[in-house]
Design an enzyme around this catalytic site. Structure first.
Site, PDB file in Angstrom:
ATOM      1  N   TRP A 163       0.841  -1.211   0.000  1.00 17.11           N
ATOM      2  CA  TRP A 163       0.000   0.000   0.000  1.00 17.11           C
ATOM      3  C   TRP A 163       0.873   1.257   0.000  1.00 17.11           C
ATOM      4  CZ3 TRP A 163      -0.673   3.729   3.931  1.00 17.11           C
ATOM      5  CH2 TRP A 163      -1.827   4.493   3.870  1.00 17.11           C
ATOM      6  N   LYS A 193      -3.194  13.397  16.381  1.00 17.15           N
ATOM      7  CA  LYS A 193      -3.259  12.004  16.814  1.00 17.15           C
ATOM      8  C   LYS A 193      -4.710  11.530  16.957  1.00 17.15           C
ATOM      9  CE  LYS A 193       1.160  11.667  16.960  1.00 17.15           C
ATOM     10  NZ  LYS A 193       1.980  11.458  18.134  1.00 17.15           N
ATOM     11  N   HIS A 230       5.806  18.027   6.748  1.00 14.46           N
ATOM     12  CA  HIS A 230       5.165  16.833   6.200  1.00 14.46           C
ATOM     13  C   HIS A 230       4.518  17.087   4.857  1.00 14.46           C
ATOM     14  CE1 HIS A 230       5.613  15.726  10.456  1.00 14.46           C
ATOM     15  NE2 HIS A 230       5.674  14.487   9.996  1.00 14.46           N
ATOM     16  N   GLU A 277      21.344  12.907  11.994  1.00 12.27           N
ATOM     17  CA  GLU A 277      20.787  11.596  12.336  1.00 12.27           C
ATOM     18  C   GLU A 277      20.822  10.599  11.167  1.00 12.27           C
ATOM     19  OE1 GLU A 277      16.973  12.010  14.262  1.00 12.27           O
ATOM     20  OE2 GLU A 277      17.607  13.799  15.327  1.00 12.27           O
ATOM     21  N   GLU A 303       0.124  12.100  23.211  1.00  9.86           N
ATOM     22  CA  GLU A 303      -0.735  11.020  22.738  1.00  9.86           C
ATOM     23  C   GLU A 303      -0.988   9.964  23.794  1.00  9.86           C
ATOM     24  OE1 GLU A 303       1.820   7.685  20.369  1.00  9.86           O
ATOM     25  OE2 GLU A 303       1.717   9.676  19.489  1.00  9.86           O
TER      26      GLU A 303
END
Length: 772
Positions: free
Chosen positions: A28, A123, A708, A498, A619
């Protein structure tokens, strides 16, 4: 209860509430990303999505599930699906719905497009799944297509499955949306009722027997006055389709208003018996269950990956059967299986004892089928499997690496400092004298793009095709390139990027004791972004330094400060599959002590800025208000344990994103971080309003652009965000940064956006100079 003592519950049936979308090998995700990249067209995307949908339905049928959900599959997010089904396209997309909303608009709402920012993402209740927040302002809902009906027809025509259509209920949909005044809740919901009524009446006309209407907000501490509009909603929907059976499905907790909600005019009620703290069972024992109604008993954990003790679950079902006839009792998961990996079939490297203690989505379906066969048909092989599951769970719990008790941990913490040695006001002066940062300092959240080249290098190293020295040299080259880029852009506080990390939780779990890792245990986080949560199977402890080498190397390349980057204890907990027989607070504090050792190791290496990220702290907040403060207390304590021994001159940062923080500003302040960065751009700066009423007296960076989305806002848009924040926050405490890390963006997107961000900060500084 032994095999021979299991009662027969003739007529017992099974159901599922939702199945993972991503496919056993993330087909997907891969199809979506190929489509976004332009390597497949829309028709090919539709073909692949249909193949996956039918495969998932067939699998549930073959596992023996009686009531199979249809309509739970999505191209991005089920809340977004509901929004476009009702024509809720924000004005900025310049599209007036006439019939089905095209994919270009659908994905535009989710990801943004040229000239139009993406809708807010937050969330889903207290999970790590993110949904696209519906925008109700200035749009009139209209039914563009009956998505549940289309899903039902497809399952019936292609596979002969008489499915159970799934849709988000009107109350939860509106409560979880934005763009309206809470006092107008009832009026807003009433505008949707004719559309829901049409959807249900068309389903009834098609011959649908049962429909699952999800109302997760009913397990939260919602206002008691809302019960009147909830009653009105379900009276209207029942009248619209009197021949249709409505299963009102709740999950993630217990019902506060059990007696009122069980009297709603619906034919079935789905309750969570895993995350309800025993309260739903108490309600039924005390008040009974309405005669003639069907109970969907959520007895298999839909959120965690541990195998169930089926003997214990069978005993619970038998207890329920004392109140509800077996013919009106359905065995099902506690929630959609969207939140767990697909299958254990690919897990060949995990310790066999651990594998026997696990159950992913497919195995949970098997557990449901076993319970149904054992209790409903008294099938001998199924009855034997009840005993086997109980033995496997007991064997793992007794042999796993867990020796530290809660009392041992309390004794250890009693000997350790639990707060910084100097208050923030004094630390701030010490740090500024040492760091000499400009007004409105700029920085990033931590990660830089993880290119195909980086992923390939990591694979070479993991397969043993590269030596440790080859891999180290490659990572250092990436670090040097991005240190140079950051200095060229003019960023004030740098990060190493990172590049050595696959995932911000997995990376630390691999280096701490007490963790295990799957090969294919992926779950959807947002859009096509999938994560592979580690498994916390035993006591957590520090082994050796985890981040010092890369951070110290980056710092050696520049005179500007470089932040050490750690993932905080509560985020590691919330983004892992933790043991369900150990208190969560205990695991969080174990993690905190381990991470404290890393903070101290970074300081010893000369690092004077350390970011302890806690993006997931919100969350984990319980859905019940009366439970929230206790959680916040230990979550704050875990952060303080992590950072308490840091020297006054060491500036501690933290980061949080994509959640509603308005209700926990005080707890954020209590964490006593010197600087916090919080997402605000995707919510269009709405968090800023919180600071008009609440004073925040520490360093803070409110993200000025959404990472994003591939969309790059211009300088004026970012400057406007900065200026709006400066109306309520002190300029000498304000930082400028993106919303989140840049791992998922391209190099070109990242550099362009960061240049604009720095220009916006410089423009804001100039304004400050003039005003001073």
């Amino acid at each position: 209860m032994s095999i021979n003592e299991q009662p027969s519950l003739s007529g017992l049936s099974s159901s599922n509430l939702g199945y993972p979308r991503i496919g056993g090998n993330r087909e997907w995700k891969k199809a979506l990303e190929r489509f976004w990249q332009g390597s497949i067209d829309e028709s090919e995307l539709h073909r692949e999505m249909k193949r996956l949908r039918l495969e998932h339905l067939s699998k549930q049928r073959d596992k023996g599930i009686d009531r199979i959900p249809v309509g739970d599959f999505s191209y991005y997010d089920h809340m977004l699906d509901t929004s476009v089904m009702f024509g809720l396209v924000p004005e900025r997309f310049n599209y007036r719905p006439v019939g089905p909303v095209p994919l270009s608009v659908y994905f535009g709402i989710a990801r943004g497009q040229k000239g139009a920012a993406a809708s807010e993402m937050t969330k889903w209740m207290n999970t790590n799944y993110h949904y696209i927040v519906p925008e109700l302002a200035n749009v009139a809902p209209v039914l563009t297509e009956n998505k549940p009906l289309l899903a039902y027809r497809e399952a019936k025509q292609e596979l002969g499955i008489d499915g159970k259509p799934v849709l988000i209920g009107p109350y939860s949909f509106v409560v979880l949306s934005k763009g309206y005044n809470r006092k107008d809740l009832g009026a807003i919901i009433r505008t949707f009722l004719p559309l829901y009524a049409q959807v249900l009446s068309e389903l009834a006309a098609e011959g649908v027997q049962w429909v699952q209407i999800d109302e997760p907000v009913l397990t939260t501490s919602f206002p008691v006055e809302d019960l009147e509009i909830i009653q009105e909603v379900y009276e209207a929907l029942t009248q619209a389709a009197p021949s249709l059976n409505i299963m009102l499905q709740t999950y993630f907790g217990s019902l506060d208003h059990y007696e009122r909600l069980t009297k709603l005019p619906v034919q079935g009620l789905g309750l969570d018996f895993v995350y309800d703290d025993g309260e739903n069972l108490q309600h039924i024992s005390r008040h009974g269950f309405p005669k003639g109604k069907t109970l969907g008993a959520g007895v298999i954990d839909g959120r965690n990956i541990w195998r169930s003790d089926l003997n214990a679950v069978a005993a619970l079902l038998s207890q329920l059967a004392e109140q509800i006839p077996a013919t009106q009792l359905i065995v099902q998961p506690s929630c959609s299986l969207l939140h767990v990996p697909v299958s254990l079939d690919a897990e060949h490297k995990l310790d066999r004892e651990l594998v026997h203690a696990l159950a992913f989505a497919d195995e949970k379906l098997e557990e449901i089928a076993i319970l149904t066969a054992a209790l409903g048909k008294h099938d001998p092989s199924a009855l034997a499997m009840l005993e086997q599951s109980a033995e496997a769970v007991a064997r793992f719990n007794s042999s796993a690496a867990r020796v530290q008790t809660a009392a041992d941990l309390a004794d250890l913490l009693a000997k350790e400092p639990l707060s910084r040695s100097v208050p923030f006001a004094e630390r701030r002066v010490i740090q500024q004298n040492k760091l000499k940062l400009p007004p409105l300092p700029t920085t990033t959240i931590g990660s830089f793009p993880q290119t195909a080249e980086i992923r390939k290098a990591r694979l070479h190293y993991r397969k043993g095709e590269w030596s440790a020295e080859q891999y180290r040299t490659f990572i250092q080259q990436q670090i040097k390139e991005w240190i140079d880029i950051q200095e060229d852009i003019g960023i004030d506080v740098l990060v190493h990027g990172e590049f050595e990390r696959t995932d911000m939780v997995e990376f630390f779990g691999e280096k701490l004791k007490g963790f295990a890792f799957t090969q294919n245990g992926w779950v959807q986080s947002y859009g096509s972004r999938c994560v592979k949560p580690p498994i916390i199977y035993g006591d957590v402890s520090f082994d050796q330094p985890m981040t010092v080498e890369e951070t110290a190397f980056a710092q050696s390349l520049t005179s500007k400060p470089v932040k050490g980057m750690l993932t905080g204890p509560v985020t590691i907990l919330n983004w892992s599959f933790e043991r369900n027989d150990i208190p969560r607070r205990q695991v969080a504090l174990q993690l905190a002590l381990a991470l404290r050792a890393e903070v101290e190791a970074l300081e010893q290496a000369g690092i004077r800025m350390i970011q302890v990220d806690e993006p997931a702290i919100r969350e984990g907040l319980p859905l019940k208000k009366e439970q929230q403060q206790a959680y916040l207390d230990w979550a704050v304590q875990a952060f303080l344990v992590t950072t308490a021994t840091a020297q006054p001159a060491t500036q501690i940062h933290t980061h949080m994103c994509y959640s509603e923080f308005q209700e926990m500003i005080q707890s954020i302040s209590d964490m006593d971080a010197d600087v916090i960065s919080i997402e605000t751009s995707r919510s269009h700066g709405e968090l800023i309003v919180s600071f008009e009423d609440q004073i925040y007296d520490k360093g803070i960076g409110l993200g000025v652009y959404d990472i994003h989305s591939p969309r790059i806002p211009d300088v004026s848009e970012m400057l406007g965000m900065i200026q709006r924040a400066l109306r309520v926050l002190p300029s000498d405490l304000f930082w400028v940064n993106p919303d989140c890390g840049l791992k998922t963006r391209t190099k070109e997107e990242s550099v362009a956006a960061l240049r604009q961000m720095v220009q916006a900060a410089q423009a804001a500084r100039a304004t400050l100079s003039v005003s001073n």
